[in-house]
Write an enzyme that holds these catalytic residues in place. Structure first.
Site, PDB file in Angstrom:
ATOM      1  N   HIS A  18       0.814  -1.213   0.000  1.00  0.00           N
ATOM      2  CA  HIS A  18       0.000   0.000   0.000  1.00  0.00           C
ATOM      3  C   HIS A  18       0.849   1.264   0.000  1.00  0.00           C
ATOM      4  CE1 HIS A  18      -3.344  -2.760   1.646  1.00  0.00           C
ATOM      5  NE2 HIS A  18      -3.498  -2.579   0.350  1.00  0.00           N
ATOM      6  N   HIS A  41      -8.708  -8.313  -7.613  1.00  0.00           N
ATOM      7  CA  HIS A  41      -8.993  -9.182  -6.460  1.00  0.00           C
ATOM      8  C   HIS A  41      -9.172  -8.276  -5.246  1.00  0.00           C
ATOM      9  CE1 HIS A  41      -6.781 -11.832  -9.252  1.00  0.00           C
ATOM     10  NE2 HIS A  41      -7.350 -12.861  -8.654  1.00  0.00           N
ATOM     11  N   SER A  97      -6.824  -2.461  -0.398  1.00  0.00           N
ATOM     12  CA  SER A  97      -6.393  -1.673  -1.560  1.00  0.00           C
ATOM     13  C   SER A  97      -7.500  -0.796  -2.138  1.00  0.00           C
ATOM     14  CB  SER A  97      -5.828  -2.605  -2.636  1.00  0.00           C
ATOM     15  OG  SER A  97      -4.689  -3.285  -2.169  1.00  0.00           O
ATOM     16  N   ASP A 139     -14.960 -13.330 -12.583  1.00  0.00           N
ATOM     17  CA  ASP A 139     -13.644 -13.951 -12.575  1.00  0.00           C
ATOM     18  C   ASP A 139     -12.597 -12.867 -12.795  1.00  0.00           C
ATOM     19  OD1 ASP A 139     -11.857 -16.501 -12.986  1.00  0.00           O
ATOM     20  OD2 ASP A 139     -11.382 -15.144 -14.647  1.00  0.00           O
ATOM     21  N   ASP A 160      -3.926  -8.914  -7.117  1.00  0.00           N
ATOM     22  CA  ASP A 160      -3.537  -9.285  -5.749  1.00  0.00           C
ATOM     23  C   ASP A 160      -4.305 -10.536  -5.326  1.00  0.00           C
ATOM     24  OD1 ASP A 160      -2.753  -9.335  -3.119  1.00  0.00           O
ATOM     25  OD2 ASP A 160      -3.794  -7.512  -2.537  1.00  0.00           O
TER      26      ASP A 160
END
Length: 278
Positions: A18, A41, A97, A139, A160
């Protein structure tokens, strides 16, 4: 290796990831053109460090807690971003995030988030309420390609994954290859845990063979000696990092190494180009 966000929120890997995301996006924002920020993700978006899953690992004590105890001003932006989701001075909640990216948005920027797990996607929508983020439940690798090229001239894709699937790394290689064909100038950030050095070198070899010209490798090794088969740290592949980010990186990396080194360890953190490494 299963690396679900909720079990590891606020650990040393999150602090590095981060902190670098803030620096990367701000370097890109030195130009006024709009950015599209995509998180493939995204997870839940916000994590309770006192919750059962975070407490089971206790990893925040070696990550965000250490960063808050440190006084280096190069970590001020990171600490400010974490404080923004907390009512008191201590980090009781940890932003994922998506929250970090949302805080960086300018009026012209776009934020696209994706989380496939239905329960996490519901939590993500709640955490991002009041922000301009678009939340998808698809997905991750399908969405990654579907969103390229971005509608804005520039953009960043953050990848991620939890590394739950045995073919996760192969899917990343294949999707990155296809993404680069569609969006050669785009910035992509791929996070990964460091565990098995031999397997990791093989994976880097596959990425190197893609022939993508500018891939920066940032790796944070927590311990002075590897612990085979165990978690040793984490890294980022950054495709097409902006010049200003690369130039300003060394002192930030040293600040992170110093703040996060476990007791009795020096630790290692560094950045090199993928095509220069063995």
């Amino acid at each position: 290796m299963n690396y679900r966000h909720s079990f590891h929120a606020g650990n040393s890997a999150d602090v590095v990831k981060h902190s670098l995301l803030i620096a990367l996006v701000r370097a890109l924002q030195q130009k006024p053109g709009a950015l599209t920020l995509i998180d493939t993700h995204a997870g839940c978006g916000l994590y309770d460090l006192g919750g059962e899953q975070a407490q089971r690992t206790g990893e925040a004590a070696e990550g965000v807690v250490r960063a808050f105890a440190d006084t280096n001003p190069l970590l001020d932006d990171y600490r400010a971003a974490v404080r923004s989701v907390n009512a008191g001075p201590a980090p009781d909640l940890y932003p994922g995030s998506p929250q970090f990216l949302a805080q960086l948005l300018r009026p012209q920027d776009v934020l696209i988030l994706n989380e496939k797990h239905p329960e996490d996607a519901r939590a993500l929508r709640g955490a991002m309420r009041g922000t301009p983020a678009a939340v998808h439940e698809r997905d991750a690798y399908e969405l990654w390609l579907a969103m390229l090229p971005t509608r804005t001239p520039r953009g960043v894709v953050v990848v991620d994954p939890p590394y739950e699937q045995l073919d996760e790394r192969d899917r990343i290689v294949a999707t990155l290859a296809a993404a680069h064909r569609k969006w050669a100038h785009g910035v992509t950030v791929i996070w990964y845990p460091l565990k098995d050095r031999a397997a990791h070198q093989q994976w880097k070899g596959k990425l190197r063979r893609l022939g993508i010209p500018k891939v920066l490798v940032v790796e944070h090794w927590l311990y002075d000696v590897d612990r085979p088969g165990l978690y040793n740290g984490a890294g980022l592949f950054i495709v097409n990092p902006p010049y200003a980010f690369v130039q300003d990186l060394p002192p930030l990396l040293e600040a992170l190494r110093s703040a996060l080194a476990p007791a009795g360890q020096w630790g290692r953190i560094g950045a090199d180009w993928l095509d220069d490494r063995g």
